[in-house]
Structure formats: C-alpha cells, structure tokens
Design a protein around this motif. Structure first.
Motif, short mmCIF file in Angstrom:
data_model
loop_
_atom_site.label_atom_id
_atom_site.label_comp_id
_atom_site.label_asym_id
_atom_site.label_seq_id
_atom_site.Cartn_x
_atom_site.Cartn_y
_atom_site.Cartn_z
N ALA A 123 51.63 73.34 -6.74
CA ALA A 123 52.77 74.01 -7.36
C ALA A 123 53.58 74.77 -6.32
CB ALA A 123 52.28 74.98 -8.44
N ALA A 124 54.90 74.72 -6.46
CA ALA A 124 55.79 75.46 -5.56
C ALA A 124 55.79 76.93 -5.93
CB ALA A 124 57.21 74.91 -5.66
N GLY A 125 56.21 77.77 -5.00
CA GLY A 125 56.40 79.18 -5.31
C GLY A 125 57.59 79.35 -6.23
N ILE A 126 57.48 80.26 -7.18
CA ILE A 126 58.56 80.52 -8.13
C ILE A 126 59.04 81.95 -7.95
CG2 ILE A 126 59.25 80.67 -10.55
CD1 ILE A 126 58.66 77.87 -9.85
N GLU A 127 60.33 82.10 -7.68
CA GLU A 127 60.96 83.42 -7.66
C GLU A 127 61.72 83.60 -8.97
OE1 GLU A 127 64.56 85.92 -5.46
OE2 GLU A 127 63.73 84.13 -4.49
N VAL A 128 61.37 84.61 -9.75
CA VAL A 128 62.05 84.87 -11.02
C VAL A 128 63.21 85.82 -10.75
CG1 VAL A 128 61.83 85.80 -13.35
CG2 VAL A 128 59.94 84.50 -12.32
N LEU A 129 64.41 85.39 -11.13
CA LEU A 129 65.63 86.15 -10.84
C LEU A 129 66.28 86.58 -12.15
CD1 LEU A 129 67.34 87.03 -8.41
CD2 LEU A 129 68.65 84.93 -8.66
N PRO A 130 66.12 87.86 -12.56
CA PRO A 130 66.78 88.32 -13.79
C PRO A 130 68.29 88.25 -13.66
CG PRO A 130 65.07 89.87 -13.07
CD PRO A 130 65.30 88.91 -11.94
N SER A 131 68.96 87.98 -14.79
CA SER A 131 70.41 87.83 -14.77
C SER A 131 71.00 88.48 -15.99
CB SER A 131 70.78 86.34 -14.73
OG SER A 131 70.39 85.71 -15.93
N GLY A 132 72.33 88.57 -16.01
CA GLY A 132 73.04 89.09 -17.16
C GLY A 132 73.08 88.09 -18.29
N ILE A 133 73.79 88.44 -19.35
CA ILE A 133 73.72 87.68 -20.60
C ILE A 133 74.26 86.26 -20.46
CG2 ILE A 133 75.93 88.51 -21.48
CD1 ILE A 133 74.59 88.62 -24.26
N CYS A 134 75.26 86.02 -19.64
CA CYS A 134 75.84 84.68 -19.51
C CYS A 134 75.95 84.25 -18.06
CB CYS A 134 77.21 84.63 -20.17
SG CYS A 134 77.17 84.60 -21.96
N GLU A 135 75.09 84.75 -17.19
CA GLU A 135 75.21 84.47 -15.76
C GLU A 135 74.40 83.27 -15.29
OE1 GLU A 135 75.94 89.04 -14.17
OE2 GLU A 135 74.05 88.02 -13.76
N GLN A 136 73.47 82.77 -16.11
CA GLN A 136 72.55 81.75 -15.60
C GLN A 136 73.28 80.48 -15.19
OE1 GLN A 136 72.30 83.51 -18.51
NE2 GLN A 136 70.19 83.49 -19.26
N GLY A 137 74.28 80.06 -15.97
CA GLY A 137 75.02 78.85 -15.63
C GLY A 137 75.72 78.98 -14.29
N GLU A 138 76.36 80.12 -14.07
CA GLU A 138 77.04 80.36 -12.79
C GLU A 138 76.04 80.36 -11.63
OE1 GLU A 138 79.54 83.98 -10.63
OE2 GLU A 138 79.47 83.86 -12.82
N MET A 139 74.85 80.90 -11.87
CA MET A 139 73.83 80.94 -10.82
C MET A 139 73.32 79.55 -10.48
SD MET A 139 71.90 84.35 -12.23
CE MET A 139 70.72 84.59 -10.93
N LEU A 140 73.25 78.66 -11.46
CA LEU A 140 72.88 77.27 -11.18
C LEU A 140 73.98 76.55 -10.40
CD1 LEU A 140 71.28 76.08 -14.56
CD2 LEU A 140 70.09 76.59 -12.42
N ARG A 141 75.23 76.80 -10.79
CA ARG A 141 76.34 76.11 -10.14
C ARG A 141 76.51 76.52 -8.68
NH1 ARG A 141 78.49 75.99 -15.48
NH2 ARG A 141 79.07 78.19 -15.38
N ASP A 142 76.30 77.80 -8.38
CA ASP A 142 76.55 78.24 -7.00
C ASP A 142 75.29 78.29 -6.15
OD1 ASP A 142 75.24 80.66 -7.55
OD2 ASP A 142 77.10 81.81 -7.73
N GLY A 143 74.16 77.82 -6.69
CA GLY A 143 72.96 77.67 -5.88
C GLY A 143 72.07 78.89 -5.79
N ARG A 144 72.42 79.97 -6.46
CA ARG A 144 71.51 81.13 -6.45
C ARG A 144 70.22 80.81 -7.20
NH1 ARG A 144 75.00 85.71 -8.97
NH2 ARG A 144 76.21 83.91 -9.73
N ALA A 145 70.28 79.86 -8.12
CA ALA A 145 69.10 79.45 -8.88
C ALA A 145 68.98 77.94 -8.89
CB ALA A 145 69.16 79.98 -10.31
N ASP A 146 67.74 77.45 -8.99
CA ASP A 146 67.48 76.01 -9.09
C ASP A 146 67.28 75.57 -10.53
OD1 ASP A 146 67.19 75.51 -6.15
OD2 ASP A 146 65.53 76.92 -6.40
N VAL A 147 66.86 76.50 -11.38
CA VAL A 147 66.52 76.20 -12.75
C VAL A 147 66.69 77.50 -13.54
CG1 VAL A 147 64.06 76.65 -12.30
CG2 VAL A 147 64.70 75.22 -14.25
N ALA A 148 66.91 77.39 -14.84
CA ALA A 148 67.15 78.59 -15.63
C ALA A 148 66.60 78.41 -17.04
CB ALA A 148 68.64 78.91 -15.69
#
Length: 283
Positions: A123-148
């Motif tokens: 298993a890979a290491g998982i970093e959990v990144l809390p976000s605001g109410i509608c930020e997850q999509g933006e975080m996936l698009r700009d590469g801050r997150a790999d999955v949401a």
C-alpha cells in the motif's frame, strides 16, 4: 500556428479576470505596455478578437470567454503535472497519494477506508488533506490531490471518474438546550425559520450565500458558534462524529440524500490509486 505558451495564457487570463490592463500588469509584476503588446500578438496569432477595448474599459468577447475557460483548464493541468511529478519523485519510500476530504465529513467511512487500504500488500502512503466545502474538485484539477471523497448534491463530479460509496440522510445540529433539540424530527423549513438561530453560511467557490447567519470558515468555528447558541447547521448524518456535548442532532425528514463518492482524474494511470479505489468499493 495553433500552439500556445503557458506564459501567454497567464498574461491573457490576468487581463480577462481583472478586465483592466493596469491591474493585470500589477498582478503579474510587469509593466502595462508589454502586457498589452503580448495580448495583441496573441489575438493576431489566433486570428480573433479576445478583448473589446474602449473608454469604459475592457470586456471579453465570445472567443475571449472560451479562451479564458480553456486557459484555466490548461494551466491547472500544467500545475497538476508538476505537482504530481514532484510527489512521485520526492520520496524514496515509494508512491504517495494525497486524499482530499471535506473537514469532518464521512469520518467513519474514511477511517475504515484508510485502515483497509493500509492492510493491503504494498500500500502507498496516504496523506489526508482537509478541504473546504467545494474545494475538492479544484484540488484534483490542479494536482494538490490525487483522489477525493466528494458529496453530491453539493459537489460537481463533471470531468472526473467516480464510484459511489455511501448514501445517507441529513441532520440539523442545534444547541443542546434549544427547545427544538428535543424534537424527534424536523423539516428543512422549520430549521431555516428559527428566529434566534440563523443557519450558518459556508463559502462555495469563495463566495458566501446571502443570509443573516454567520460566515463559517472551519468546523471548529461552526462547533463553537452552535454551542454558544448563535447558529444552526444542516449536515450529513456521518458528521455526528465531531459533535460536542453542547450539540444536539435532529434528523431531517425532507432533506435530500447525500451520496459520498470516491473521485479521481479520468486520465490517472496510478496503480496505487487503482488499488485504493478497489479497496473503497469493497467496503
């Protein structure tokens, strides 16, 4: 010639968002004349007018509106590529995934998912990144997150691949001593019409909806204001995990169901991500 440089896109996007060459130049840290010339060269190369200029200011044309949308997507993709590449090569301990989650949402599901995935061989290491109410999509698009973990009907899943994980109802969170806290159920109209408890307001895409309730920036602030009797909130059932003793949760009879999805960029080819998704759908 159809190729565009990222520098050109950044220049145009600054002007298109500011609708003012002077402000755009200041934002970019450059003088106004070379910025104006760069946009004019871009228009000549594309053979279209992107911006209408007159004494009243600057306005986007139809072509300019299209390029602004495309420029945002293209620059997000470039930024995402750089971030994910650094992440892939930045550690000698193997692949690492960044999982974006809305703060305090789906707590039990998230715990089960992380535990089950950690038990998988390799298993890979998982970093959990809390976000605001509608930020997850933006975080996936700009590469801050790999999955949401994202939630409909609040989040848009357009442009992503996804799998449904959980469907749940919603609850009203009230101060424990409030008269309505003793009710077995409430309706959305009842919760939205409590004179002394205006509903909390969360920003969506940086904008707070209108209303008398307080503007909320994080879950700690929300929890404290509810405990003090200053606001109420409507949240998914799974958010009971963060409730304080000074809170009361009342089920809502007519709130739309909330569906939790695991979401990832459609072009992803990460083996670690594929295994995480398989683990999630098995839970």
């Amino acid at each position: 010639m159809d190729s565009l440089e990222t520098r050109e896109l950044r220049y145009f996007m600054a002007v298109a968002e500011e609708l003012h060459f002077g402000r755009a130049a200041a934002r970019l840290g450059m003088a106004q004349p070379p910025l104006s010339r760069a946009v004019q060269r871009l228009e000549r190369r594309l053979g279209v007018t992107l911006l209408e200029r007159d004494r009243r200011g600057v306005a986007l044309t139809g072509a300019g509106t299209v390029l602004l949308d495309e420029a945002r997507a293209a620059l997000d993709a470039v930024t995402a590529a750089a971030r994910r590449t650094r992440r892939a090569g930045g550690s000698g301990s193997g692949e690492r995934l960044v999982l974006a989650v809305k703060a305090a949402a789906s707590h039990e599901l998230l715990t089960e998912l992380l535990d089950a995935y950690a038990a998988e061989p390799g298993a890979a290491g998982i970093e959990v990144l809390p976000s605001g109410i509608c930020e997850q999509g933006e975080m996936l698009r700009d590469g801050r997150a790999d999955v949401a973990l994202m939630h409909t009907p609040f989040n848009s899943l357009a442009g992503f691949d996804s799998e449904e994980l959980l469907t749940e109802g919603q609850i009203a969170i009230l101060p424990a001593g409030h008269p309505l806290a003793a009710r077995g159920t409430l309706s959305l109209d009842e919760v939205g019409d409590i004179p002394d408890l205006p509903l909390a307001r969360w920003a969506r895409h940086g904008v707070f909806p209108p209303g008398p309730g307080p503007e909320i920036h994080d879950m700690t602030q929300l929890a404290q204001l509810i405990a003090l009797g200053r606001t109420a909130a409507v949240i998914p059932e799974s958010a009971r995990a963060w409730l304080w003793a000074q809170h009361a949760a009342v089920p809502l009879t007519d709130a739309p169901a909330v569906v939790t999805h695991i979401v990832w960029p459609a072009h992803s080819r990460s083996r670690a991500l594929a295994e995480l998704i398989r683990t999630a759908t098995r839970l």
